[in-house]
Design a protein around this motif. Structure first.
Motif, short mmCIF file in Angstrom:
data_model
loop_
_atom_site.label_atom_id
_atom_site.label_comp_id
_atom_site.label_asym_id
_atom_site.label_seq_id
_atom_site.Cartn_x
_atom_site.Cartn_y
_atom_site.Cartn_z
N LYS A 98 0.84 -1.20 0.00
CA LYS A 98 0.00 0.00 0.00
C LYS A 98 0.87 1.25 0.00
N GLY A 101 2.30 1.60 -3.45
CA GLY A 101 1.29 2.05 -4.40
C GLY A 101 1.00 3.54 -4.27
N GLU A 102 0.91 4.01 -3.03
CA GLU A 102 0.65 5.43 -2.80
C GLU A 102 1.82 6.28 -3.30
N ARG A 105 1.64 6.44 -7.06
CA ARG A 105 0.58 7.35 -7.50
C ARG A 105 1.07 8.80 -7.45
N ILE A 135 0.29 -4.88 -5.66
CA ILE A 135 -0.30 -3.64 -6.16
C ILE A 135 -1.19 -3.94 -7.36
N ASN A 138 -4.49 -5.34 -6.27
CA ASN A 138 -5.27 -4.53 -5.32
C ASN A 138 -6.21 -3.59 -6.07
N ASP A 140 -7.69 -1.05 -5.11
CA ASP A 140 -7.47 0.35 -4.75
C ASP A 140 -6.47 1.03 -5.67
N PHE A 141 -5.69 0.24 -6.41
CA PHE A 141 -4.67 0.82 -7.28
C PHE A 141 -4.92 0.52 -8.75
N LEU A 144 -3.50 2.84 -11.46
CA LEU A 144 -2.08 2.86 -11.78
C LEU A 144 -1.82 1.97 -12.99
#
Length: 294
Positions: A98, A101-102, A105, A135, A138, A140-141, A144
Motif C-alpha cells: 500500500k 502504491g501510494e 501514485r 499492487i 489490489n 485500490d490501485f 495505476l
C-alpha cells in the motif's frame, strides 16, 4: 504523385489534362514502404529493490541511465527499509505494498505535471517483485498503469495472471529475467506467504518474455559490470525497454516446461513456523539493526 488505384491514367484526376491530347506519356515509378513498429524512449522509471538491500547498485544504475542512454530519464528508487518479520506475515506485505502504491501514485501525478507519460517503466528485484504483484492485484490501485516491467530474481508465483494485466491495459509488457544459479528464489514460497519461484521456473503466461542467464545468481543482475552490459545499447534490458517487441527474441528466452504447483501446505507451514521461532530469537538484534541502519 498519383495513386496506383486508377492506373493507367489517360486524364489527370487533379487538373483534368488529357495526356494523349497533350502528347504526354505517363511514367510509372514504384515506391516501397516498410511498415512496422517504432522504437520507444525510456521517459522515466521506478526501481523497487529487494529485501534488506543496501542497494549500492541503485546509484550505479541511475548514473548509467543518465550517461549510457544519452537522454534524461529520471529514476525513482523506492526504498521500503529493512524487512525481517515483515516477510513472514501477509498483512504486513499488504501494508508495504500500500505504501509503495501510494508513492507510485504521487510519482505519476508529478510526472504528468512535468509533461511526462503517466506510465512509468518498472524494474523490480526479489521481494520488490512480490510487492509489485500485490499492487497489481489490489483494486485500490486500479488507476495505476505501467509501461514495460522487468522482474529480476522474482519471487512472484509462476501462475500469476500477467495475461489479465496486459489484456486490461494495466501493463504494456513484462520481461522476467531468470538467474539459473539463484539459490534464494526456490525457497521463497516456504517462507514468504503468497510467493513463488517465478525467478527460477519462469512465468507461465504466454504473453511474458522469460529469459534465463545461466551464470547469474540472485543479485548478480546488479553487479556493476553486469548492470552496465544490461542497460548499454544492445543490452537485454535496454533492448526490451526500447525496441519493438513483435520480433524480439533474445538469447536465453524460454517457455516453462510444465505447470507449476505450490509446495505442500504442511511443508510451507512448518517452514514459516520455524521462521517465526528464529525471528523471536534474533528479534533484539533485528531491533538494534533497524535503529542503527533504518
Amino acid at each position: 504523385m498519383l495513386s496506383p488505384a486508377g492506373a493507367p491514367y489517360a486524364i489527370c484526376p487533379y487538373c483534368h489534362t488529357d495526356y494523349q491530347q497533350e502528347g504526354k506519356e505517363v511514367l510509372v515509378e514504384y515506391f516501397y514502404r516498410l511498415e512496422g513498429q517504432t522504437s520507444r524512449d525510456i521517459r522515466w522509471m521506478i526501481v523497487i529493490h529487494g529485501m534488506n538491500s543496501r542497494a549500492k547498485w541503485q546509484e550505479e544504475f541511475s548514473w548509467e541511465i543518465a550517461n549510457r542512454l544519452r537522454y534524461s530519464a529520471p529514476v525513482l528508487i523506492y526504498k521500503y527499509g529493512w524487512a525481517t518479520i515483515d516477510v513472514l506475515a501477509r498483512w504486513l506485505h499488504r501494508r508495504l505494498a500500500k505504501r509503495l502504491g501510494e508513492r507510485i501514485r504521487v510519482a505519476i501525478e508529478q510526472a504528468i505535471e512535468r509533461q511526462r507519460p503517466p506510465r512509468p517503466d518498472i524494474i523490480a528485484h526479489s521481494f520488490g517483485t512480490h510487492l509489485l504483484s500485490l499492487i497489481l492485484e489490489n483494486p485500490d490501485f486500479e488507476d495505476l498503469k505501467f509501461g514495460r516491467i522487468i522482474t529480476a530474481g522474482s519471487i512472484v508465483r509462476p501462475d500469476f495472471d500477467w495475461e489479465r494485466q496486459i489484456a486490461s491495459g494495466r501493463v504494456e509488457a513484462v520481461l522476467n529475467h531468470v538467474a539459473a544459479k539463484d539459490k534464494a528464489v526456490p525457497f521463497s514460497q516456504y517462507v514468504i506467504p503468497g510467493a513463488g519461484p517465478g525467478g527460477r521456473a519462469g512465468y507461465a503466461a504466454k504473453a511474458i518474455l522469460n529469459v534465463r542467464n545461466m551464470d547469474f545468481g540472485h543479485s548478480d543482475f546488479f553487479e556493476p559490470d553486469n548492470l552496465r552490459l544490461l542497460i548499454a545499447d544492445g543490452g537485454l534490458w535496454h533492448s526490451f525497454l526500447t525496441h519493438p517487441l513483435s520480433h524480439f527474441s533474445p538469447n536465453g528466452a524460454f517457455a516453462p516446461n510444465r505447470a507449476w504447483k505450490p509446495a505442500p501446505l504442511l511443508l510451507r507451514g512448518l517452514a514459516r513456523t520455524l521462521g517465526y521461532t528464529l525471528f523471536c530469537l534474533i528479534a533484539p538484534l533485528s531491533w538494534l539493526r533497524r535503529r542503527l541502519d533504518p
